[in-house]
Design a protein around this motif. Structure first.
Motif, mmCIF file in Angstrom:
data_model
loop_
_atom_site.group_PDB
_atom_site.id
_atom_site.type_symbol
_atom_site.label_atom_id
_atom_site.label_comp_id
_atom_site.label_asym_id
_atom_site.label_seq_id
_atom_site.Cartn_x
_atom_site.Cartn_y
_atom_site.Cartn_z
ATOM 1 N N THR A 173 10.827 3.205 8.171
ATOM 2 C CA THR A 173 11.350 3.362 9.739
ATOM 3 C C THR A 173 10.421 3.950 10.723
ATOM 4 O O THR A 173 9.852 4.068 11.761
ATOM 5 N N GLU A 174 10.737 5.104 10.399
ATOM 6 C CA GLU A 174 10.996 6.040 11.541
ATOM 7 C C GLU A 174 9.390 7.054 10.843
ATOM 8 O O GLU A 174 8.522 6.994 12.541
ATOM 9 N N GLY A 199 6.974 4.213 9.871
ATOM 10 C CA GLY A 199 6.003 3.768 10.126
ATOM 11 C C GLY A 199 5.127 3.173 8.271
ATOM 12 O O GLY A 199 5.308 3.527 7.443
ATOM 13 N N PRO A 200 4.914 1.933 9.053
ATOM 14 C CA PRO A 200 4.628 0.759 7.729
ATOM 15 C C PRO A 200 2.981 2.157 6.692
ATOM 16 O O PRO A 200 3.060 2.094 5.910
ATOM 17 N N LEU A 201 2.069 2.693 7.562
ATOM 18 C CA LEU A 201 0.833 3.070 6.743
ATOM 19 C C LEU A 201 1.257 4.361 6.286
ATOM 20 O O LEU A 201 0.644 4.668 5.359
ATOM 21 N N ALA A 202 1.906 5.079 7.191
ATOM 22 C CA ALA A 202 2.828 6.372 6.637
ATOM 23 C C ALA A 202 3.196 5.764 4.712
ATOM 24 O O ALA A 202 2.682 6.390 4.142
ATOM 25 N N VAL A 203 4.261 4.630 5.292
ATOM 26 C CA VAL A 203 4.887 4.702 3.879
ATOM 27 C C VAL A 203 3.609 4.123 2.902
ATOM 28 O O VAL A 203 3.981 4.738 2.066
ATOM 29 N N GLU A 204 2.890 3.151 2.954
ATOM 30 C CA GLU A 204 1.622 3.265 2.212
ATOM 31 C C GLU A 204 1.076 4.428 1.825
ATOM 32 O O GLU A 204 0.326 3.852 0.383
ATOM 33 N N ALA A 205 0.828 4.644 2.028
ATOM 34 C CA ALA A 205 0.395 6.638 2.082
ATOM 35 C C ALA A 205 0.940 7.436 0.881
ATOM 36 O O ALA A 205 0.318 7.875 0.062
ATOM 37 N N LEU A 206 1.957 7.149 0.958
ATOM 38 C CA LEU A 206 2.727 7.937 0.048
ATOM 39 C C LEU A 206 3.220 7.227 -0.763
ATOM 40 O O LEU A 206 3.325 7.859 -2.031
ATOM 41 N N LYS A 207 3.221 6.432 -0.901
ATOM 42 C CA LYS A 207 3.394 5.253 -2.270
ATOM 43 C C LYS A 207 2.217 5.454 -2.851
ATOM 44 O O LYS A 207 2.287 5.391 -3.993
ATOM 45 N N ALA A 208 1.165 5.568 -2.405
ATOM 46 C CA ALA A 208 -0.086 5.089 -3.074
ATOM 47 C C ALA A 208 -0.548 6.790 -3.738
ATOM 48 O O ALA A 208 -0.909 7.683 -4.662
ATOM 49 N N VAL A 209 0.387 7.817 -3.365
ATOM 50 C CA VAL A 209 0.859 9.280 -3.635
ATOM 51 C C VAL A 209 1.566 8.787 -4.614
ATOM 52 O O VAL A 209 0.916 9.927 -6.332
ATOM 53 N N LYS A 210 2.511 8.398 -4.843
ATOM 54 C CA LYS A 210 3.193 8.549 -6.167
ATOM 55 C C LYS A 210 2.322 7.305 -7.202
ATOM 56 O O LYS A 210 3.095 7.600 -7.985
ATOM 57 N N HIS A 211 2.025 6.661 -6.639
ATOM 58 C CA HIS A 211 1.152 5.586 -7.745
ATOM 59 C C HIS A 211 0.337 6.950 -8.580
ATOM 60 O O HIS A 211 -0.227 6.480 -9.561
ATOM 61 N N THR A 212 0.129 7.425 -7.482
ATOM 62 C CA THR A 212 -1.244 8.426 -8.373
ATOM 63 C C THR A 212 -0.829 9.423 -9.762
ATOM 64 O O THR A 212 -1.467 9.377 -10.789
ATOM 65 N N LEU A 213 -0.015 10.639 -8.818
ATOM 66 C CA LEU A 213 1.080 11.223 -9.677
ATOM 67 C C LEU A 213 1.815 10.199 -10.763
ATOM 68 O O LEU A 213 2.376 11.004 -11.534
ATOM 69 N N ASP A 214 2.277 9.206 -10.641
ATOM 70 C CA ASP A 214 3.525 8.461 -11.986
ATOM 71 C C ASP A 214 3.487 6.170 -11.419
ATOM 72 O O ASP A 214 4.165 6.197 -11.186
ATOM 73 N N PRO A 215 1.809 6.938 -12.038
ATOM 74 C CA PRO A 215 2.068 5.378 -12.624
ATOM 75 C C PRO A 215 3.455 4.140 -13.093
ATOM 76 O O PRO A 215 2.721 2.901 -12.127
ATOM 77 N N ASP A 216 3.886 4.431 -13.025
ATOM 78 C CA ASP A 216 4.736 4.216 -14.274
ATOM 79 C C ASP A 216 6.061 3.849 -13.487
ATOM 80 O O ASP A 216 6.564 3.194 -13.880
ATOM 81 N N GLY A 217 6.175 4.731 -12.725
ATOM 82 C CA GLY A 217 7.153 4.507 -11.451
ATOM 83 C C GLY A 217 8.738 4.835 -12.290
ATOM 84 O O GLY A 217 9.786 4.747 -12.183
ATOM 85 N N VAL A 218 8.561 5.817 -13.092
ATOM 86 C CA VAL A 218 8.968 6.552 -13.612
ATOM 87 C C VAL A 218 10.478 8.037 -13.365
ATOM 88 O O VAL A 218 11.682 8.259 -13.678
ATOM 89 N N LEU A 219 9.801 8.486 -11.782
ATOM 90 C CA LEU A 219 10.740 9.558 -11.466
ATOM 91 C C LEU A 219 11.533 9.326 -9.754
ATOM 92 O O LEU A 219 10.477 8.369 -8.943
ATOM 93 N N ASN A 220 12.701 9.282 -9.821
ATOM 94 C CA ASN A 220 13.247 8.779 -9.280
ATOM 95 C C ASN A 220 12.889 7.599 -8.254
ATOM 96 O O ASN A 220 13.149 7.486 -6.918
ATOM 97 N N PRO A 221 13.337 6.273 -9.463
ATOM 98 C CA PRO A 221 13.138 5.267 -8.586
ATOM 99 C C PRO A 221 13.660 5.070 -7.754
ATOM 100 O O PRO A 221 15.242 5.053 -7.817
ATOM 101 N N GLY A 222 13.606 4.756 -6.610
ATOM 102 C CA GLY A 222 14.278 4.089 -5.316
ATOM 103 C C GLY A 222 14.422 4.958 -4.429
ATOM 104 O O GLY A 222 15.531 5.144 -2.930
ATOM 105 N N ILE A 223 14.283 6.597 -4.723
ATOM 106 C CA ILE A 223 15.213 7.939 -3.602
ATOM 107 C C ILE A 223 13.975 7.805 -3.281
ATOM 108 O O ILE A 223 12.672 7.863 -3.806
#
Length: 520
Positions: free
Chosen positions: A490-491, A493-517
């Motif tokens: 929330t702090e 904002g949704p666009l920044a969250v989307e950008a960070l999720k894009a970074v995560k997907h690039t580095l961790d495409p299967d979502g194995v690193l600390n999922p949910g954290i």
């Protein structure tokens, strides 16, 4: 020998600190707890040792882990898994006492090289394994409990100082080096890192970086992220090595993207830090101000106009009265607001002159030395206070100077209102200052209800909302984990969250690193 020359503490699962250095609650504090309605709960029979309550890893998964690390470094032992369950927040400790095994890892693995971490991550997606990095295990924000079954990657074998560049004054540490060990390794060569967080006895270099730690000497040495000049990150897709030079204009500084990423983008295996010569003298003293507002003006003047000491702390009237600066005594503190000033190096009279001009009264070395000697003992009080039936927890935030008074009032009022059925004592101090603002660190003490975990979660939600409404950040140095994840999204904002999720997907495409954290 100083108070920071400590051995590595082998933390007791579910109880903070070195088991050989536990403390008792002073009688004055026990008497005060009665006025808060705190009553020692009846003794219960010891909880049985936890046993597996679900299927373990498949033969294929175990075979993969062994193929990367060797059999001796892959453990499915229940006691070892239980010792790696969650961190050291109050709710973590309460759940540990209740024998809650819901976040227990399926295995604990112990890589010894960057290449082994890399090989592990490369195959986790294929084998359906999520991983949670772990070294000190001192998270207080749910940073070690993924939202699906996982294995814990314990980095304790990555425990070397691999290089000390005395010309550039940089040191390269592997991520599993504990803070106390790092200081000893540097002290042997005449240097110090200068990073002394409250978790110093248990935390590690990698954890400092992953959670953007801030230590008690931050006024003089800076936060840990200000000390980092380079780092190495293992990801499922390969290695990222950052920090070619101390500063660069070659695009965004990706070091800042990794710092604070809490294992969501990769596992930090090596950190390059700035070091300084070990001080040959230190001075600590206490200063009294009529009230918190007067003290706030004084510390702001030092932060903005200098000269800054190494340590700069200001307790409010309640924390001063409780005398938290002396955890061996508690109670009987002087009136007003107490500031603690510490200088690494010669005493700086100019700092004292600013404090005097701002209305401060020099109390001499006594209060400062008391705080210095006992600076790591306060967290040891929490477990015996929990034993007595008290709920004890902390939270922190930061804001610009103009917002600090209203932020402090809003969070205090939110906590008092949320805990009105068990009226709390709320203490506050400032311990990290900047030209433009400061942190607030609050300690809450009240009687436990029948469900203290939910009791604190309710209070924390109220405090978090008050922080957001008053213009503070959800965390200054504890990090995000799962506890602050929604507020963090929330702090920023949704666009920044989307950008960070894009970074995560690039580095961790299967979502194995600390999922949910860090990110939902």
């Amino acid at each position: 020998m100083t108070e920071s020359d400590l051995p590595v503490a082998h933390l007791t699962p579910g109880r903070w600190g070195d088991p050989n250095h536990q403390v008792e609650v002073p009688q004055a504090a026990l008497d005060a707890l009665k006025h808060l309605g705190v009553r020692r709960p009846p003794a219960h029979p010891a909880q049985p040792q936890p046993e597996p309550d679900r299927p373990g890893l498949s033969a294929d998964q175990l075979s993969f882990l062994v193929s990367v690390l060797g059999e001796q470094y892959v453990s499915t032992d229940v006691d070892i898994r239980w010792a790696h369950t969650r961190g050291y927040s109050t709710t973590d400790l309460l759940r540990f006492r209740a024998n809650d095994r819901s976040d227990m890892p399926d295995a604990v693995i112990f890589p010894g090289t960057h290449e082994e971490v890399l090989g592990l991550l490369a195959g986790c997606g294929e084998h359906g394994l999520a991983v949670v990095p772990y070294s000190g295990g001192t998270s207080v924000v749910g940073g070690l409990a993924a939202n699906r079954r996982f294995v814990t990657v314990d980095l304790r074998r990555l425990d070397q100082l691999t290089e000390l560049d005395e010309v550039s004054r940089t040191a390269i540490f592997q991520a599993g080096v504990r803070g106390t060990a790092a200081e000893k390794l540097l002290a042997d060569r005449g240097y110090t890192l200068g990073h002394f967080p409250q978790s110093y006895e248990g935390a590690s270099i990698g954890g400092y970086a992953a959670a953007r730690s801030s230590g008690q000497s931050s006024a003089g040495y800076g936060r840990f992220d200000q000390m980092v000049v380079g780092l190495t990150l293992a990801t499922p897709r390969g290695t990222i090595k950052l920090g070619r030079a101390p500063m660069s204009a070659a695009g965004p500084d990706l070091r800042q993207l990794v710092l604070g990423s809490e294992g969501a983008f990769g596992i930090i295996t090596e950190v390059v830090v700035r070091v300084r010569p070990r001080p040959t003298e230190r001075h600590f003293e206490g200063w009294r101000f009529d009230n918190f507002a007067a003290g706030l003006t004084a510390v702001r003047r030092l932060a903005q106009d200098g000269p800054l000491p190494t340590v700069l702390r200001l307790s409010d009237e309640v924390e001063t009265a409780v005398n938290l600066a002396d955890p061996d005594v508690l109670g009987g503190g002087s009136g007003g607001a107490l500031a603690i000033i510490g200088c690494d190096g010669p005493y700086n009279q100019a700092t004292a002159d600013v404090l005097t001009d701002a209305g401060g009264q020099n109390l001499g070395e006594g209060p400062g030395e008391t705080w210095r000697v006992g600076r790591y003992r306060a967290p040891y009080l929490r477990d015996p206070l929990l034993d007595e039936g008290a709920l004890v927890e902390t939270l922190e935030t930061a804001a610009f100077w103009s917002r600090i008074p209203a932020l402090k009032s809003a969070v205090t009022e939110a906590l008092v209102d949320a805990l009105k059925d068990t009226p709390p004592l709320v203490l506050c101090h400032i311990s990290h200052v900047y030209e433009t603002g400061a942190s607030l660190y609050l300690t809450v003490v009240c009687a436990q209800t029948g469900n203290p975990v939910e009791q604190w979660r309710t209070a924390k939600r109220a405090a978090s909302q008050a922080i957001a409404d008053a213009g503070g950040t959800i965390s200054h140095h504890h990090g995000v984990g799962t506890d602050h994840r929604d507020a963090y999204e929330t702090e920023i904002g949704p666009l920044a969250v989307e950008a960070l999720k894009a970074v995560k997907h690039t580095l961790d495409p299967d979502g194995v690193l600390n999922p949910g954290i860090l990110l939902s």
